[in-house]
Design a protein around this motif. Structure first.
Motif, PDB file in Angstrom:
ATOM      1  N   VAL A 164     -20.364 -15.064  54.796  1.00 30.33           N
ATOM      2  CA  VAL A 164     -21.561 -15.885  54.612  1.00 30.33           C
ATOM      3  C   VAL A 164     -21.175 -17.356  54.487  1.00 30.33           C
ATOM      4  N   LEU A 165     -20.127 -17.632  53.710  1.00 29.69           N
ATOM      5  CA  LEU A 165     -19.783 -19.019  53.409  1.00 29.69           C
ATOM      6  C   LEU A 165     -18.326 -19.106  52.967  1.00 29.69           C
ATOM      7  N   ASP A 166     -17.605 -20.063  53.537  1.00 31.87           N
ATOM      8  CA  ASP A 166     -16.272 -20.405  53.050  1.00 31.87           C
ATOM      9  C   ASP A 166     -16.398 -21.577  52.077  1.00 31.87           C
ATOM     10  N   ILE A 175     -23.183 -15.312  41.640  1.00 29.38           N
ATOM     11  CA  ILE A 175     -24.202 -15.648  42.643  1.00 29.38           C
ATOM     12  C   ILE A 175     -25.533 -14.995  42.279  1.00 29.38           C
ATOM     13  N   ALA A 176     -26.612 -15.611  42.746  1.00 33.66           N
ATOM     14  CA  ALA A 176     -27.954 -15.058  42.553  1.00 33.66           C
ATOM     15  C   ALA A 176     -28.900 -15.706  43.555  1.00 33.66           C
ATOM     16  N   PHE A 177     -29.894 -14.945  43.994  1.00 30.27           N
ATOM     17  CA  PHE A 177     -30.950 -15.466  44.860  1.00 30.27           C
ATOM     18  C   PHE A 177     -32.144 -15.903  44.019  1.00 30.27           C
ATOM     19  N   ASP A 178     -32.880 -16.901  44.525  1.00 25.27           N
ATOM     20  CA  ASP A 178     -34.169 -17.226  43.933  1.00 25.27           C
ATOM     21  C   ASP A 178     -35.281 -16.626  44.792  1.00 25.27           C
ATOM     22  N   THR A 179     -36.522 -16.830  44.380  1.00 26.01           N
ATOM     23  CA  THR A 179     -37.641 -16.206  45.073  1.00 26.01           C
ATOM     24  C   THR A 179     -37.897 -16.807  46.454  1.00 26.01           C
ATOM     25  N   ASP A 180     -37.301 -17.953  46.743  1.00 20.64           N
ATOM     26  CA  ASP A 180     -37.435 -18.568  48.066  1.00 20.64           C
ATOM     27  C   ASP A 180     -36.301 -18.178  49.009  1.00 20.64           C
ATOM     28  N   GLY A 181     -35.380 -17.346  48.540  1.00 19.43           N
ATOM     29  CA  GLY A 181     -34.286 -16.895  49.384  1.00 19.43           C
ATOM     30  C   GLY A 181     -33.075 -17.791  49.386  1.00 19.43           C
ATOM     31  N   ALA A 182     -33.031 -18.805  48.511  1.00 16.45           N
ATOM     32  CA  ALA A 182     -31.839 -19.638  48.390  1.00 16.45           C
ATOM     33  C   ALA A 182     -30.809 -18.921  47.520  1.00 16.45           C
ATOM     34  N   LEU A 183     -29.535 -19.097  47.864  1.00 16.79           N
ATOM     35  CA  LEU A 183     -28.450 -18.454  47.136  1.00 16.79           C
ATOM     36  C   LEU A 183     -27.747 -19.483  46.265  1.00 16.79           C
ATOM     37  N   TYR A 184     -27.622 -19.177  44.975  1.00 15.66           N
ATOM     38  CA  TYR A 184     -26.963 -20.063  44.027  1.00 15.66           C
ATOM     39  C   TYR A 184     -25.565 -19.526  43.729  1.00 15.66           C
ATOM     40  N   ILE A 185     -24.581 -20.417  43.755  1.00 17.59           N
ATOM     41  CA  ILE A 185     -23.182 -20.034  43.605  1.00 17.59           C
ATOM     42  C   ILE A 185     -22.584 -20.838  42.459  1.00 17.59           C
ATOM     43  N   ALA A 186     -22.215 -20.161  41.378  1.00 18.77           N
ATOM     44  CA  ALA A 186     -21.580 -20.818  40.238  1.00 18.77           C
ATOM     45  C   ALA A 186     -20.074 -20.666  40.362  1.00 18.77           C
ATOM     46  N   PRO A 190     -14.073 -25.986  40.604  1.00 16.03           N
ATOM     47  CA  PRO A 190     -14.485 -26.907  39.541  1.00 16.03           C
ATOM     48  C   PRO A 190     -15.828 -26.475  38.948  1.00 16.03           C
ATOM     49  N   SER A 191     -16.294 -27.188  37.947  1.00 12.92           N
ATOM     50  CA  SER A 191     -17.517 -26.803  37.236  1.00 12.92           C
ATOM     51  C   SER A 191     -18.739 -27.274  38.025  1.00 12.92           C
ATOM     52  N   VAL A 192     -19.097 -26.493  39.041  1.00 15.18           N
ATOM     53  CA  VAL A 192     -20.165 -26.882  39.941  1.00 15.18           C
ATOM     54  C   VAL A 192     -21.016 -25.668  40.278  1.00 15.18           C
ATOM     55  N   ILE A 193     -22.301 -25.900  40.514  1.00  9.88           N
ATOM     56  CA  ILE A 193     -23.219 -24.876  41.014  1.00  9.88           C
ATOM     57  C   ILE A 193     -23.737 -25.354  42.363  1.00  9.88           C
ATOM     58  N   TYR A 194     -23.502 -24.557  43.394  1.00  8.96           N
ATOM     59  CA  TYR A 194     -23.995 -24.859  44.734  1.00  8.96           C
ATOM     60  C   TYR A 194     -25.286 -24.091  45.010  1.00  8.96           C
ATOM     61  N   ARG A 195     -26.076 -24.637  45.936  1.00 14.31           N
ATOM     62  CA  ARG A 195     -27.270 -23.940  46.428  1.00 14.31           C
ATOM     63  C   ARG A 195     -27.160 -23.847  47.940  1.00 14.31           C
ATOM     64  N   LEU A 196     -27.182 -22.622  48.453  1.00 14.44           N
ATOM     65  CA  LEU A 196     -27.165 -22.386  49.891  1.00 14.44           C
ATOM     66  C   LEU A 196     -28.583 -22.051  50.325  1.00 14.44           C
ATOM     67  N   ARG A 197     -29.212 -22.972  51.036  1.00 13.48           N
ATOM     68  CA  ARG A 197     -30.599 -22.773  51.456  1.00 13.48           C
ATOM     69  C   ARG A 197     -30.674 -21.797  52.631  1.00 13.48           C
ATOM     70  N   LYS A 198     -31.859 -21.286  52.889  1.00 13.43           N
ATOM     71  CA  LYS A 198     -32.042 -20.305  53.956  1.00 13.43           C
ATOM     72  C   LYS A 198     -31.668 -20.860  55.319  1.00 13.43           C
ATOM     73  N   ASP A 199     -31.785 -22.183  55.502  1.00 14.39           N
ATOM     74  CA  ASP A 199     -31.424 -22.773  56.778  1.00 14.39           C
ATOM     75  C   ASP A 199     -29.929 -23.056  56.899  1.00 14.39           C
ATOM     76  N   GLY A 200     -29.152 -22.656  55.887  1.00 12.78           N
ATOM     77  CA  GLY A 200     -27.714 -22.840  55.925  1.00 12.78           C
ATOM     78  C   GLY A 200     -27.220 -24.114  55.279  1.00 12.78           C
TER      79      GLY A 200
END
Length: 210
Positions: A164-166, A175-186, A190-200
């Motif tokens: 899915v993602l490198d 990781i967890a999805f929200d109700t809009d289909g975005a994937l959150y990566i903790a 480093p101490s960061v939270i990413y958001r992978l949107r449905k459009d990539g």
């Protein structure tokens, strides 16, 4: 839980209940380092316990029992996270040893039988979640580092494994999805939270340099 209650584990085996008002109560001890935990529909808590290499079940009243120790010829090594699907299957990531390339994913069926789900995701499988439609199990591979997904076939077997993602120079953890289909990566580091949107599109939701 839907009522706003949160649960968390501690390094000495504590299982905490956190109310929506911020109140904190220890409801049980699993006698080992607690990693990921998951609730079922009855409020039982399933905790990955790395010291004894088990997944333990904690009832709402705080009673503790061993739910699975893995396969008879392949015990769990670093049980890390659990995920239920709507059929009641519990997927367990066994991270294995750091730099060991020996991780895998087990599944505990509703009848209590533990099976190997897949041994094709070896690079320290960590956090996991289901896709919104329930047809894929998304898994963090902390040593890849990145995210893969494993297809769940109609018969419950593991199918294709796709990247899915490198995330080079990161150590993703949960990781967890929200109700809009975005994937959150903790990330652990480093101490960061990413958001992978449905459009990539990948963006940074939060970052703490300390």
């Amino acid at each position: 839980r839907p009522d706003g209650t949160l649960y968390a584990g501690g390094e000495a085996g504590q299982v905490y209940k956190i109310g929506d008002d911020g109140s904190l109560q220890q409801i049980a001890s699993i006698d080992g380092f607690a990693l990921g935990l998951t609730l079922d529909g009855d409020g039982n808590i399933y905790v990955c316990e790395t010291t004894g290499k088990t997944v333990k079940r904690v009832t709402p009243e705080g009673n503790v029992s061993v739910f699975t120790t893995g396969l008879p010829d392949s015990p769990l090594v670093t049980p890390n996270y659990t995920v239920f699907d709507e059929a009641g299957n519990l997927y367990v990531t066994g991270s294995g040893h750091w730099n060991g390339n020996d991780g895998g994913i087990l599944v505990v069926r509703p009848d209590g039988t533990t099976e190997l789900f897949t041994d094709k995701v070896k690079m320290f499988p960590n956090g996991a979640c289901l896709s919104p439609d329930g047809s894929w199990l998304y898994v963090v591979l902390s040593e890849m580092p990145g995210i893969v997904r494993v297809q769940i076939e109609d018969n419950g077997a593991a199918g294709a494994v796709e990247t899915v993602l490198d995330l080079p120079r990161n150590e993703p953890d949960g990781i967890a999805f929200d109700t809009d289909g975005a994937l959150y990566i903790a990330c652990y580091a480093p101490s960061v939270i990413y958001r992978l949107r449905k459009d990539g599109t990948l963006d940074v939701l939060g970052y703490d340099w300390q």
